[in-house]
Design a protein around this motif. Structure first.
Motif, PDB file in Angstrom:
ATOM      1  N   TYR A   9      57.584   1.329  18.074  1.00  0.00           N
ATOM      2  CA  TYR A   9      56.832   2.520  18.417  1.00  0.00           C
ATOM      3  C   TYR A   9      55.781   2.793  17.346  1.00  0.00           C
ATOM      4  CZ  TYR A   9      60.276   3.450  22.004  1.00  0.00           C
ATOM      5  OH  TYR A   9      61.069   3.356  23.099  1.00  0.00           O
ATOM      6  N   ALA A  10      54.558   2.957  17.781  1.00  0.00           N
ATOM      7  CA  ALA A  10      53.495   3.362  16.857  1.00  0.00           C
ATOM      8  C   ALA A  10      52.882   4.609  17.474  1.00  0.00           C
ATOM      9  CB  ALA A  10      52.462   2.254  16.710  1.00  0.00           C
ATOM     10  N   PRO A  11      53.596   5.702  17.376  1.00  0.00           N
ATOM     11  CA  PRO A  11      53.248   6.872  18.184  1.00  0.00           C
ATOM     12  C   PRO A  11      52.025   7.601  17.667  1.00  0.00           C
ATOM     13  CG  PRO A  11      55.021   7.394  16.698  1.00  0.00           C
ATOM     14  CD  PRO A  11      54.728   5.945  16.495  1.00  0.00           C
ATOM     15  N   ILE A  12      51.550   8.472  18.525  1.00  0.00           N
ATOM     16  CA  ILE A  12      50.453   9.333  18.160  1.00  0.00           C
ATOM     17  C   ILE A  12      50.923  10.272  17.051  1.00  0.00           C
ATOM     18  CG2 ILE A  12      51.037  11.070  19.904  1.00  0.00           C
ATOM     19  CD1 ILE A  12      47.616  10.367  20.010  1.00  0.00           C
ATOM     20  N   LYS A  13      50.047  10.506  16.098  1.00  0.00           N
ATOM     21  CA  LYS A  13      50.463  11.283  14.931  1.00  0.00           C
ATOM     22  C   LYS A  13      50.288  12.772  15.175  1.00  0.00           C
ATOM     23  CE  LYS A  13      49.627   7.754  11.467  1.00  0.00           C
ATOM     24  NZ  LYS A  13      49.417   6.686  12.458  1.00  0.00           N
ATOM     25  N   GLY A  14      50.929  13.534  14.316  1.00  0.00           N
ATOM     26  CA  GLY A  14      50.670  14.964  14.292  1.00  0.00           C
ATOM     27  C   GLY A  14      51.490  15.756  15.290  1.00  0.00           C
ATOM     28  N   ASP A  15      51.549  17.059  15.049  1.00  0.00           N
ATOM     29  CA  ASP A  15      52.318  17.950  15.888  1.00  0.00           C
ATOM     30  C   ASP A  15      51.453  18.564  16.962  1.00  0.00           C
ATOM     31  OD1 ASP A  15      55.076  18.172  15.266  1.00  0.00           O
ATOM     32  OD2 ASP A  15      54.470  18.835  13.265  1.00  0.00           O
ATOM     33  N   ILE A  16      52.131  19.177  17.917  1.00  0.00           N
ATOM     34  CA  ILE A  16      51.431  19.947  18.927  1.00  0.00           C
ATOM     35  C   ILE A  16      50.833  21.163  18.223  1.00  0.00           C
ATOM     36  CG2 ILE A  16      51.766  21.205  21.072  1.00  0.00           C
ATOM     37  CD1 ILE A  16      54.448  19.478  21.283  1.00  0.00           C
ATOM     38  N   PRO A  17      49.520  21.380  18.322  1.00  0.00           N
ATOM     39  CA  PRO A  17      48.939  22.515  17.596  1.00  0.00           C
ATOM     40  C   PRO A  17      49.366  23.846  18.202  1.00  0.00           C
ATOM     41  CG  PRO A  17      47.275  21.389  18.907  1.00  0.00           C
ATOM     42  CD  PRO A  17      48.531  20.605  19.058  1.00  0.00           C
ATOM     43  N   SER A  18      49.254  24.896  17.403  1.00  0.00           N
ATOM     44  CA  SER A  18      49.631  26.217  17.882  1.00  0.00           C
ATOM     45  C   SER A  18      48.557  26.751  18.829  1.00  0.00           C
ATOM     46  CB  SER A  18      49.791  27.165  16.707  1.00  0.00           C
ATOM     47  OG  SER A  18      49.686  28.496  17.177  1.00  0.00           O
TER      48      SER A  18
ATOM     49  N   SER B  21      57.901  23.181  13.427  1.00  0.00           N
ATOM     50  CA  SER B  21      58.015  22.863  14.851  1.00  0.00           C
ATOM     51  C   SER B  21      59.332  22.132  15.095  1.00  0.00           C
ATOM     52  CB  SER B  21      56.858  21.965  15.274  1.00  0.00           C
ATOM     53  OG  SER B  21      56.984  20.709  14.649  1.00  0.00           O
ATOM     54  N   GLY B  22      59.713  22.010  16.385  1.00  0.00           N
ATOM     55  CA  GLY B  22      60.960  21.340  16.731  1.00  0.00           C
ATOM     56  C   GLY B  22      61.029  19.919  16.179  1.00  0.00           C
TER      57      GLY B  22
ATOM     58  N   ARG C 200      61.557  20.030  12.406  1.00  0.00           N
ATOM     59  CA  ARG C 200      62.929  20.407  12.072  1.00  0.00           C
ATOM     60  C   ARG C 200      63.858  19.215  12.237  1.00  0.00           C
ATOM     61  NH1 ARG C 200      63.583  25.940  15.332  1.00  0.00           N
ATOM     62  NH2 ARG C 200      61.554  25.415  15.853  1.00  0.00           N
ATOM     63  N   GLN C 201      63.644  18.455  13.323  1.00  0.00           N
ATOM     64  CA  GLN C 201      64.497  17.293  13.533  1.00  0.00           C
ATOM     65  C   GLN C 201      64.281  16.288  12.402  1.00  0.00           C
ATOM     66  OE1 GLN C 201      67.301  16.312  14.415  1.00  0.00           O
ATOM     67  NE2 GLN C 201      67.123  16.400  16.641  1.00  0.00           N
ATOM     68  N   ARG C 202      63.045  16.173  11.929  1.00  0.00           N
ATOM     69  CA  ARG C 202      62.781  15.281  10.797  1.00  0.00           C
ATOM     70  C   ARG C 202      63.479  15.733   9.542  1.00  0.00           C
ATOM     71  NH1 ARG C 202      57.172  12.780  11.234  1.00  0.00           N
ATOM     72  NH2 ARG C 202      56.969  13.308  13.405  1.00  0.00           N
ATOM     73  N   VAL C 203      63.482  17.052   9.301  1.00  0.00           N
ATOM     74  CA  VAL C 203      64.172  17.566   8.116  1.00  0.00           C
ATOM     75  C   VAL C 203      65.661  17.254   8.237  1.00  0.00           C
ATOM     76  CG1 VAL C 203      64.814  19.643   6.844  1.00  0.00           C
ATOM     77  CG2 VAL C 203      62.479  19.370   7.666  1.00  0.00           C
ATOM     78  N   ALA C 204      66.227  17.455   9.438  1.00  0.00           N
ATOM     79  CA  ALA C 204      67.648  17.143   9.644  1.00  0.00           C
ATOM     80  C   ALA C 204      67.901  15.663   9.372  1.00  0.00           C
ATOM     81  CB  ALA C 204      68.067  17.511  11.067  1.00  0.00           C
ATOM     82  N   ILE C 205      66.975  14.814   9.786  1.00  0.00           N
ATOM     83  CA  ILE C 205      67.128  13.379   9.535  1.00  0.00           C
ATOM     84  C   ILE C 205      67.009  13.102   8.038  1.00  0.00           C
ATOM     85  CG2 ILE C 205      66.096  11.099   9.921  1.00  0.00           C
ATOM     86  CD1 ILE C 205      65.396  12.034  12.748  1.00  0.00           C
TER      87      ILE C 205
ATOM     88  N   THR D 224      66.357  14.296  22.734  1.00  0.00           N
ATOM     89  CA  THR D 224      66.413  14.795  24.104  1.00  0.00           C
ATOM     90  C   THR D 224      65.591  16.064  24.287  1.00  0.00           C
ATOM     91  OG1 THR D 224      68.565  13.784  24.382  1.00  0.00           O
ATOM     92  CG2 THR D 224      67.996  15.519  25.936  1.00  0.00           C
ATOM     93  N   ALA D 225      65.545  16.910  23.250  1.00  0.00           N
ATOM     94  CA  ALA D 225      64.822  18.172  23.398  1.00  0.00           C
ATOM     95  C   ALA D 225      63.360  18.048  22.976  1.00  0.00           C
ATOM     96  CB  ALA D 225      65.511  19.258  22.570  1.00  0.00           C
ATOM     97  N   LEU D 226      62.932  16.852  22.604  1.00  0.00           N
ATOM     98  CA  LEU D 226      61.580  16.700  22.062  1.00  0.00           C
ATOM     99  C   LEU D 226      60.626  16.109  23.094  1.00  0.00           C
ATOM    100  CD1 LEU D 226      62.524  15.223  18.569  1.00  0.00           C
ATOM    101  CD2 LEU D 226      62.069  17.602  19.160  1.00  0.00           C
TER     102      LEU D 226
END
Ligand SMILES: Nc1ncnc2c1ncn2[C@@H]1O[C@H](COP(=O)(O)OP(=O)(O)OP(=O)(O)O)[C@@H](O)[C@H]1O
Ligand SMILES: Nc1ncnc2c1ncn2[C@@H]1O[C@H](COP(=O)(O)OP(=O)(O)O)[C@@H](O)[C@H]1O
Ligand code: SF4
Ligand code: SF4
Ligand SMILES: [Mg+2]
Ligand SMILES: [Mg+2]
Lengths: 325, 336
Positions: free
Chosen positions: B268-277, A156-157, A160-165, A183-185
């Motif tokens: 920042y203690a953000p919500i974990k995980g990615d947006i699911p497909s 996911s975007g 990918r940004q994490r990998v770049a970091i 900005t794009a996230l």
């Protein structure tokens, strides 16, 4: 203690037979170890060019025409290109808005990390693998062993940004230049990235320049803020001072245009007009055509003048006393 | 502010094909994988009242644009209905404004044509008045009418957005669907356009579906807010209820995560995980893999959108716990 980065009177210009455009003028900045500097300004103000100039990545017809870029006191503009290549990615790392500027779409993540590692270090295969997994783990990528064989498009975007970091951090750089990396996230993913860079700067003492047009992001992250307008720094200082008591009318206008949470409806304060083109700058202060405080005296360019020991402003009629240029 | 100008009921949109004849045959006997269908929008219902701004928020891919395009009549729903109780004789009652007006403005047409074309075709102006009609609209949207002969490329992003707005207003619509209409603009220009939207609402009683991932702008401009997650409405209510006391953990995560000028050195203690497909949504409550309050019930059963008793609806098994007074603060951001 010498600063990690010191810019002295930097000027970057685009020289063509038709015209010479000075895109950055008289740029001076200092970033200390472990410090986060937020570089803000509207689009076209010169934020990205500042990052590229520091890394000596301006391509012709553009070039740095004046000034110095000092890394730990050494002027890196005087280095040969091979010497500079030894610094890039090792001492100075860049993260861009689009991680695909860093990542190669046809190579596996593991291969890209390996190449980045071997560019500056001699390591055996097992060591490369160990370091790659540790790097991905550090930026919070789950199951890093499995991700080594993934291609960028399979992530996911935010990932990918994490990998770049992770790649930017491989050699524990002294300075990271991050150009609008969130900005794009989405806001949820942005929060994850902000938490990550915050922790790194705190734990490792990395100096960070965080480029953004979003004042609120900078408010939450930065120790110091520099505001750019039409290629120049117009105000610079500690984040609380700048945001709570801006000295430059442009900074004040920017702050006032951001909606205040809890104050719903009503008109937003707006800055009339827009930033002039670099080819069409007024004489003197470039903000004058939009500035409510402008007078004839503003037709002469004011210098960036100290307000006190920690902040400076470039304005003939600043909003706080004792700061007159 | 009570007349309903639009009723959306159980609106849905799927993308992706069931496959050709052979694939469908193979699938029936279990030799081909099930069809890859994206449910971009599912079971969305709401009313729009005249002169109201309904904000739509949610992460990338949650279906905001798909919903907006259906409401604007640019995309057919695959299920559900969109009704306008009083068509009122307007030629083009819904208009859409996009993030980048450049791609929606024909680069070979002059601004006066771009703005003046549709009202002429729909006979909203006579040929004699056409020029002054366009000039008035340009003036109203903050573009110097002397630019009428220019082409779109000669304008800045903010000015192009104004041209896009003037063009949409030219057909005298009742509803504007704004899809990330200010997201690409710098803050100083963003404020100019937001102010223009609010003035137009006051002047023409315009109704807005205002889609944005920028919660700050949505909080500022909206009367009501609709929060989407993976194609569904997870919470909807007045802007005050949503922002002051969110009832859904996802809404809360979104709001807490927004950087603010007054939050310095935020931890920042953000919500974990990615947006699911959306191709493969999680079981039960689609938010459960990222939700700190998830229980076995959440993993098994999808919560219905329920009335919360304060004019608000939320789709969460544990919404009551989140809105209870004196509840421990959500572990999101703190200032240190
Ligand atoms: N024409 C299409 N064909 C197939 N899938 C589509 C199509 N249009 C949208 N989708 C899918 O539908 C879902 C919702 O898309 P939509 O564009 O509405 O999201 P969004 O909320 O507007 O996201 P963003 O914030 O990124 O603009 C996504 O998963 C998207 O990939
Ligand atoms: N290759 C180039 N040729 C001429 N001008 C350029 C070039 N690259 C950038 N500029 C100009 O330099 C200014 C600063 O650009 P940039 O640093 O990208 O702005 P920002 O990152 O603040 O949006 C802009 O006016 C831009 O048009
Ligand atoms: S120098 Fe003059 S025009 Fe420029 S910001 Fe200050 S008061 Fe305004
Ligand atoms: S239903 Fe359960 S998983 Fe879903 S948001 Fe509510 S508490 Fe979280
Ligand atoms: Mg830039
Ligand atoms: Mg969209």
């Amino acid at each position: 203690m010498t600063a990690v980065l010191e810019l002295r009177g930097l000027q970057t210009s685009f020289v063509t037979p038709a015209a010479t455009i000075h895109a950055l003028r008289d740029l001076s900045l200092t970033v200390q170890r472990g410090e986060i500097l937020g570089l803000v300004g509207e689009s076209g103000s010169g934020k990205s060019l500042t990052g590229f100039s520091i890394n000596r990545l301006i391509s012709p017809p553009g070039r740095v025409t004046e000034g110095e870029v000092r890394l730990h006191g050494q002027n890196i503009l005087a280095l040969s290109e091979p010497e500079m290549r030894g610094l890039r990615g090792r001492k100075i790392a860049m993260i861009s808005q689009d991680p695909m500027m860093t990542l190669n779409p046809v190579l596996r993540i593991g291969t890209q990390i390996r190449d980045a590692l071997l560019a500056h270090e001699k390591l055996d295969k097992a060591e490369v693998r160990r370091r790659a997994i540790a790097a991905l783990d550090e930026v919070g990528i789950p199951a890093p062993e499995d991700r080594l064989s993934a291609y960028p498009h399979q992530l996911s975007g935010g990932m990918r940004q994490r990998v770049a970091i992770a790649i930017a951090l491989l050699h524990q750089p002294d300075l990271i230049i991050a150009d609008e990396p969130t900005t794009a996230l989405d806001v949820t993913i942005q929060g994850q990235i902000l938490a990550l860079v915050q922790r790194l700067c705190r734990d490792r003492g990395t100096a960070l320049i965080w480029i953004s047009h979003d004042l609120a992001v900078v408010a939450g992250l930065a120790d110091r803020v520099a505001v750019m307008y039409a290629g120049r720094i117009v105000e610079e200082g500690p984040v609380d001072d700048i945001l709570d008591a801006p000295a430059h009318p442009y900074t004040q206008g920017l702050i006032a245009s951001v909606p205040v949470p809890g104050q719903r409806g009503g008109r937003l304060q707006q800055i009339p007009g827009r930033m002039p083109l670099l080819t069409d700058l007024p004489p003197g202060c470039a903000f004058a055509p939009r500035c409510p405080r402008a007078t004839e005296a503003c037709a002469t360019m004011p210098a960036l003048t100290p307000v006190n020991s920690t902040r400076a402003v470039r304005c003939v009629h600043p909003l706080i006393k004792g700061a007159e240029a | 502010m009570s007349e309903t100008v639009l009723s959306v009921r159980n609106l849905g949109r799927r993308f992706g094909s069931e496959g050709d004849f052979v694939t469908r045959g193979l699938r029936r006997v279990g030799l081909a994988p099930p069809p890859a269908v994206v449910r971009a929008v599912e079971d969305v219902s709401f009313d729009l009242k005249k002169g109201e701004v309904l904000g739509v928020v949610g992460e990338s891919g949650c279906g905001k644009s798909t919903l907006g395009r259906m409401v604007a009549g640019l995309l057919d729903p695959t299920s559900g209905t969109i009704d306008r109780p009083d068509p009122g004789g307007k030629a083009l009652p819904m208009q859409m404004i996009f993030q980048d007006p450049f791609s929606s403005l024909n680069p070979r047409k002059r601004v006066k044509t771009l703005i003046g074309e549709a009202p002429r075709v729909h006979r909203l102006t006579s040929p004699a008045e056409a020029e002054s009609y366009v000039a008035e609209l340009m003036e109203r949207c903050g573009i110097d009418p002397s630019y009428a002969d220019r082409f779109p490329h000669a304008f800045s992003g903010g000015q192009r957005q104004r041209v896009g707005i003037a063009r949409a207003l030219a057909v005298q619509p009742e509803i504007l669907v704004c899809d990330e209409a200010v997201s690409a603009l710098d803050v100083s220009i963003q404020a100019q356009i937001v102010n223009l939207f609010m003035d137009l609402r006051d002047e023409f009683d315009l109704t807005y579906l205002f889609i944005s991932h920028d919660l700050g702008i949505v909080e500022h401009i909206s009367d009501r807010v609709l929060v989407m997650y993976l194609g569904r409405v997870v919470e909807m209510g007045s802007v005050d209820r949503i922002f002051d006391a969110p009832a859904h953990p996802y809404t809360r995560a979104l709001i807490e995560g927004v950087p603010r000028l007054d939050r310095r050195r935020t931890v920042y203690a953000p919500i974990k995980g990615d947006i699911p497909s959306p191709l493969n949504p999680p079981s039960g409550c689609a938010f459960h893999p990222r939700c700190p309050l998830a229980t076995d019930l959440c993993r098994a059963e999808r919560p219905d959108l329920r009335d919360m008793g304060d004019g608000r609806q939320a789709a969460c098994h544990h919404a009551e716990e989140l809105t209870k007074e004196g509840e421990p603060q959500w572990p999101a951001t703190q200032t240190g």
